[in-house]
Design a protein around this motif. Structure first.
Motif: not given
Length: 396
Positions: A236-242, A245-248
């Motif tokens: 979830e932390k990785i997904y939040e940072k993605v 960074l990427n907007g989606q």
């Protein structure tokens, strides 16, 4: 290549305090340079970390702003401001600029010698380059373990090589695979630094391999630093940072089962791909592990695949035929209907269609399939039929 986030993990750089541009700490780092004037920016290189004392500016905020702006245009990794007699504080405009552009800005106390900072940074980058050569050797080992372990030559050599890297005989090993969704234009390389940063905080050690837009990790089940924190929280932390960074979210992470047998590492890899496939089909980012896929495992375990194919055809065949002949979308609608528990309001909001349209589609599906969609048993059968479709589409 090293990143700024890698640098911040080292104790030698504790004197650096990040004050802005936190979302940019995954920028790649190739060197360090001291610069005191915007006129010297052309002599800097992309991915360098720049340092200034402000000795030529003497607290002139506009000159510092120009230096930061031109450094960002040069695509440097970040900027360190040596606060003291020449730059007493960093203007709010610079902090706002750095946050908006994900450009890391650090302050360093005047008492810390720039010569020491330069020496430590050069040593850090040199060690990172050395570890890159070691990583290439690790990648070759992991590739052979996953894709070539059935060959006798590797069966004898791989166990010893793994032990040298901290994977003892009998350790329970598993695979985590990270990749971007099939509809994404981004490469997995875009998120490598983010993933590494979080995995390094979670695991004592691991092997990695980049293969076909996949970042593959071999981990030891019992070498986890944060045992009290579930794997899902790390994802979830990785997904939040993605998303930041990427907007989606266009990254998918799947974990296979663990086994003490090296023969099963390849199986764990395939299981991780199954998770990724199902997440992509379901658009459900909350499935992370093969052991969480539930009924799918039962479906895949059916020896006579003709049975499940016939079941899927019996349940959904008429709907597929109607969609094909009339260019409608009743099968995708049925998926949403089941995912949202049949709630007209939720379906309407999710698909951006009127409630009357939702009601019409429900009645049409009931007519085509000759079923009552309010019946729990009917919904269960339709769910299973769609899950069979997910498995069959992976094999095709």
């Amino acid at each position: 290549m090293a990143t700024i986030s890698d640098l911040l993990l080292e104790p030698e750089f504790r004197q650096l305090h990040l004050i802005a541009g936190e979302k940019g700490v995954y920028r790649q780092l190739s060197g360090i340079n001291v610069i005191e004037s915007a006129d010297l920016i052309p002599f800097c290189r992309p991915n360098e970390l720049l340092v200034t004392t402000g000795i030529q500016m003497k607290n002139n905020a506009s000159q510092l702003e120009e230096l930061i702006s031109k450094s960002f245009e040069k695509k440097v990794a970040g900027f360190i401001i040596n606060t003291g007699p020449y730059i007493s504080q960093v203007p709010l405009t610079i902090i706002q600029f750095a946050n908006q552009n994900h450009f890391p800005i650090f302050v360093m106390d005047w008492n810390y010698r720039i010569a020491d900072l330069l020496k430590n940074t050069f040593q850090f980058i040199s060690l990172k380059q050395q570890s890159l050569h070691e990583q290439q050797s690790d990648e070759k080992l992991l590739y052979n373990l996953i894709f070539r372990y059935d060959q006798n030559i590797f069966r004898t050599s791989i166990p010893q090589q793994l032990e040298k890297r901290g994977f003892p005989k009998g350790a329970e090993l598993g695979i985590i695979t990270c990749t971007t969704s099939s509809s994404s234009k981004n490469s997995i390389n875009r998120y490598t630094a983010i993933i590494f940063y979080e995995f390094q905080k979670r695991y004592n050690y691991f092997l990695t391999l980049k293969h076909n837009n996949q970042l593959i990790f071999l981990i030891n089940r019992h070498e986890v630093k944060t045992e009290q924190i579930p794997f899902s929280k790390t994802v979830e932390k990785i997904y939040e940072k993605v998303v930041d960074l990427n907007g989606q979210l266009d990254l998918i992470i799947g974990m296979g089962n663990f086994s003490a047998s090296l023969e099963n590492v390849s199986k764990s890899y395939n299981e991780s791909l199954t998770v990724i496939h199902l997440v992509q089909h379901h658009k459900n980012p909350f499935i992370h592990k093969y052991k969480e896929i539930g009924t799918y495992k039962i479906i895949m375990g059916v020896a006579d695949q003709s049975i499940i194919k016939q079941f899927q055809q019996d349940m959904l065949g008429p709907l597929y035929m109607y969609d094909h002949l009339h260019d409608t979308d009743f099968v995708p609608f049925l998926r949403v209907f089941l995912e949202e528990g049949g709630s007209p309001n939720k379906i309407s909001q999710k698909l951006f269609i009127h409630r009357n349209t939702v009601t019409y589609k429900i009645k049409k599906i009931e007519s085509l399939l000759d079923v009552d969609l309010n019946n729990t048993f009917t919904r269960t059968n339709l769910n299973v039929a769609l899950m069979i479709e997910d498995i069959l589409s992976q094999k095709s």
